[in-house]
Design an enzyme around this catalytic site. Structure first.
Site, PDB file in Angstrom:
ATOM      1  N   GLY A 129      -0.188  -2.354  -4.034  1.00 44.85           N
ATOM      2  CA  GLY A 129      -0.984  -3.345  -3.310  1.00 44.85           C
ATOM      3  C   GLY A 129      -0.637  -4.754  -3.734  1.00 44.85           C
ATOM      4  O   GLY A 129       0.529  -5.160  -3.748  1.00 44.85           O
ATOM      5  N   ASP A 130      -1.664  -5.499  -4.095  1.00 48.73           N
ATOM      6  CA  ASP A 130      -1.479  -6.851  -4.617  1.00 48.73           C
ATOM      7  C   ASP A 130      -1.762  -6.807  -6.120  1.00 48.73           C
ATOM      8  O   ASP A 130      -2.755  -6.209  -6.537  1.00 48.73           O
ATOM      9  CB  ASP A 130      -2.457  -7.813  -3.925  1.00 48.73           C
ATOM     10  CG  ASP A 130      -2.210  -9.241  -4.358  1.00 48.73           C
ATOM     11  OD1 ASP A 130      -1.567  -9.981  -3.602  1.00 48.73           O
ATOM     12  OD2 ASP A 130      -2.627  -9.626  -5.466  1.00 48.73           O
ATOM     13  N   LYS A 173      -0.992   6.191 -14.523  1.00 49.86           N
ATOM     14  CA  LYS A 173      -1.814   6.345 -13.326  1.00 49.86           C
ATOM     15  C   LYS A 173      -2.837   5.240 -13.215  1.00 49.86           C
ATOM     16  O   LYS A 173      -3.177   4.570 -14.182  1.00 49.86           O
ATOM     17  CB  LYS A 173      -2.503   7.685 -13.369  1.00 49.86           C
ATOM     18  CG  LYS A 173      -3.444   7.842 -14.539  1.00 49.86           C
ATOM     19  CD  LYS A 173      -4.105   9.189 -14.493  1.00 49.86           C
ATOM     20  CE  LYS A 173      -5.128   9.293 -15.609  1.00 49.86           C
ATOM     21  NZ  LYS A 173      -5.511  10.653 -15.885  1.00 49.86           N
ATOM     22  N   THR A 194      -2.720  -5.856  -0.037  1.00 46.07           N
ATOM     23  CA  THR A 194      -3.683  -5.023  -0.747  1.00 46.07           C
ATOM     24  C   THR A 194      -4.196  -3.885   0.144  1.00 46.07           C
ATOM     25  O   THR A 194      -4.108  -3.962   1.384  1.00 46.07           O
ATOM     26  CB  THR A 194      -4.837  -5.907  -1.274  1.00 46.07           C
ATOM     27  OG1 THR A 194      -5.605  -5.152  -2.191  1.00 46.07           O
ATOM     28  CG2 THR A 194      -5.727  -6.414  -0.148  1.00 46.07           C
ATOM     29  N   MET A 220     -11.208   2.563  -5.686  1.00 42.75           N
ATOM     30  CA  MET A 220     -11.524   3.550  -6.728  1.00 42.75           C
ATOM     31  C   MET A 220     -12.934   4.100  -6.516  1.00 42.75           C
ATOM     32  O   MET A 220     -13.701   4.285  -7.464  1.00 42.75           O
ATOM     33  CB  MET A 220     -11.366   2.925  -8.128  1.00 42.75           C
ATOM     34  CG  MET A 220      -9.912   2.546  -8.402  1.00 42.75           C
ATOM     35  SD  MET A 220      -9.667   1.572  -9.883  1.00 42.75           S
ATOM     36  CE  MET A 220      -9.984  -0.084  -9.291  1.00 42.75           C
ATOM     37  N   ASP A 262       3.455   1.169 -11.632  1.00 40.67           N
ATOM     38  CA  ASP A 262       2.278   2.031 -11.669  1.00 40.67           C
ATOM     39  C   ASP A 262       2.531   3.284 -10.846  1.00 40.67           C
ATOM     40  O   ASP A 262       3.418   3.314  -9.991  1.00 40.67           O
ATOM     41  CB  ASP A 262       1.067   1.272 -11.108  1.00 40.67           C
ATOM     42  CG  ASP A 262       0.596   0.195 -12.079  1.00 40.67           C
ATOM     43  OD1 ASP A 262       0.941   0.290 -13.264  1.00 40.67           O
ATOM     44  OD2 ASP A 262      -0.104  -0.726 -11.640  1.00 40.67           O
ATOM     45  N   PRO A 320       0.789  -1.227   0.000  1.00 44.27           N
ATOM     46  CA  PRO A 320       0.000   0.000   0.000  1.00 44.27           C
ATOM     47  C   PRO A 320       0.825   1.284   0.000  1.00 44.27           C
ATOM     48  O   PRO A 320       0.262   2.365  -0.129  1.00 44.27           O
ATOM     49  CB  PRO A 320      -0.808  -0.119   1.299  1.00 44.27           C
ATOM     50  CG  PRO A 320       0.029  -0.986   2.178  1.00 44.27           C
ATOM     51  CD  PRO A 320       0.724  -1.952   1.272  1.00 44.27           C
TER      52      PRO A 320
HETATM   53  N1  SAH Z   1      -3.679  -3.445  -6.671  1.00 41.16           N
HETATM   54  C1  SAH Z   1      -4.053  -2.397  -5.712  1.00 41.16           C
HETATM   55  C2  SAH Z   1      -5.311  -1.664  -6.134  1.00 41.16           C
HETATM   56  C3  SAH Z   1      -5.152  -0.862  -7.406  1.00 41.16           C
HETATM   57  S1  SAH Z   1      -6.576   0.049  -7.811  1.00 41.16           S
HETATM   58  C4  SAH Z   1      -4.207  -3.033  -4.329  1.00 41.16           C
HETATM   59  O1  SAH Z   1      -4.215  -4.258  -4.207  1.00 41.16           O
HETATM   60  O2  SAH Z   1      -4.297  -2.283  -3.340  1.00 41.16           O
HETATM   61  C5  SAH Z   1      -6.224   1.621  -7.099  1.00 41.16           C
HETATM   62  C6  SAH Z   1      -7.093   1.858  -5.877  1.00 41.16           C
HETATM   63  O3  SAH Z   1      -6.554   1.172  -4.767  1.00 41.16           O
HETATM   64  C7  SAH Z   1      -7.157   3.299  -5.419  1.00 41.16           C
HETATM   65  O4  SAH Z   1      -8.134   4.018  -6.145  1.00 41.16           O
HETATM   66  C8  SAH Z   1      -7.570   3.142  -3.973  1.00 41.16           C
HETATM   67  O5  SAH Z   1      -8.939   2.872  -3.860  1.00 41.16           O
HETATM   68  C9  SAH Z   1      -6.816   1.879  -3.581  1.00 41.16           C
HETATM   69  N2  SAH Z   1      -5.529   2.156  -2.914  1.00 41.16           N
HETATM   70  C10 SAH Z   1      -4.297   1.856  -3.358  1.00 41.16           C
HETATM   71  N3  SAH Z   1      -3.359   2.203  -2.458  1.00 41.16           N
HETATM   72  C11 SAH Z   1      -4.009   2.750  -1.412  1.00 41.16           C
HETATM   73  C12 SAH Z   1      -3.603   3.284  -0.156  1.00 41.16           C
HETATM   74  N4  SAH Z   1      -2.318   3.337   0.211  1.00 41.16           N
HETATM   75  N5  SAH Z   1      -4.575   3.738   0.671  1.00 41.16           N
HETATM   76  C13 SAH Z   1      -5.866   3.686   0.336  1.00 41.16           C
HETATM   77  N6  SAH Z   1      -6.320   3.174  -0.836  1.00 41.16           N
HETATM   78  C14 SAH Z   1      -5.399   2.716  -1.695  1.00 41.16           C
END
Ligand code: SAH
Length: 256
Positions: free
Chosen positions: A97-98, A65, A126, A178, A43, A20
């Site tokens: 994230g993942d 983005k 994630t 999102m 990304d 994250p």
């Molecule tokens: N693969 C990522 C998600 C990608 S989609 C995962 O597993 O986390 C992008 C969305 O992820 C963002 O719009 C937001 O909703 C969320 N996100 C990603 N990083 C974040 C963070 N540090 N804190 C809060 N939401 C986050």
């Protein structure tokens, strides 16, 4: 500590989760792959602290983005990945994230498979997991929710339809990714399907990062509660920060 698996020489492309944001939320496997990569395609949401773990030999390329559409077309990202892998470079495709959660992973794997290029996946933490930790909350809880939904606020066609009836049930827990720009749509759909306006929706912005922010919102005031949130945020439907939990009638009801 037992030996960690070595990076396989055969895997030219490694899909990896950067977690994250906080660099110490990477797995050791991802840190090792970062140190070894020739090319890192990442990304936008991957933080500088994570990229700093790449080796001095690495070419670091941002692919765009996340959110409303990629900056680099998906086909171009795949083409870039293929070109580097074909040239024999160890490519690290680093996603926030993942990689398996809203990461367009399958599209990229299919491009590699079609070209006969080997790949592997290293998972990451994630956003929903980091957000739950920030809340001091559990994603599942006996007597409250035996399922957790991971949903997106929008997809390629626009705002994403979900099983609103299930999400509107008391005790339902969902991590809405999102969701910031889709908040009014999500709020409207849930209320239309009978959700209580007092349902807690914790907003966690920049989970795990130094600028992490937690807002104890409610469904009825979600749009107003999101004012001023402009970083990546996950909307945790059905969850409140632990300290605020006792004040939420809906949760008390669900836990009785
Ligand atoms: N693969 C990522 C998600 C990608 S989609 C995962 O597993 O986390 C992008 C969305 O992820 C963002 O719009 C937001 O909703 C969320 N996100 C990603 N990083 C974040 C963070 N540090 N804190 C809060 N939401 C986050």
């Amino acid at each position: 500590m037992r030996d960690l698996p070595a990076v396989s020489a055969a895997a030219l492309v490694t899909f990896a989760g950067a977690g994250p944001g906080a660099a110490d939320m990477l797995t050791l496997a991802v840190a090792r792959a970062l140190a070894a990569a020739d090319v890192v395609l990442h990304d936008r949401l991957v933080s500088p602290g994570v990229l700093a773990l790449a080796g001095p030999q690495a070419r670091i390329i941002e692919t765009g983005k996340q959110g409303f559409g990629p900056a680099m077309a998906q086909g171009d990202i795949s083409a870039l990945m293929l070109a580097f892998a074909r040239a024999g470079h160890a490519v690290l495709r680093l996603k926030s994230g993942d990689p398996a959660v809203f990461g367009r992973l399958d599209e990229e794997i299919e491009a590699l498979e079609a070209a006969g290029i080997s790949w592997r996946i290293l998972p990451g933490i994630t956003a929903a997991s980091a957000a739950a930790a920030a809340l001091g909350a559990s994603l599942t809880r006996r007597g409250r929710n035996g399922e957790l939904r991971i949903v997106t606020g929008h997809d390629m066609a626009g705002y994403a339809e979900q099983d609103w009836r299930a999400l509107a049930r008391p005790g339902a827990v969902a991590a809405i990714y999102m969701g910031r720009r889709a908040a009014r749509f999500v709020q409207g759909r849930l209320l239309m399907h009978g959700a209580d306006p007092a349902t807690p929706v914790a907003i966690v912005e920049n989970a795990s990062r130094a600028d992490q922010r937690v807002i104890a919102a409610q469904l009825g005031s979600l749009v107003a509660d999101l004012a001023g949130v402009d970083g990546p945020a996950v909307l945790m439907l059905g969850l409140a920060p632990r300290a605020a939990e006792a004040a939420v009638p809906d949760l008390r009801e669900a836990l009785r």
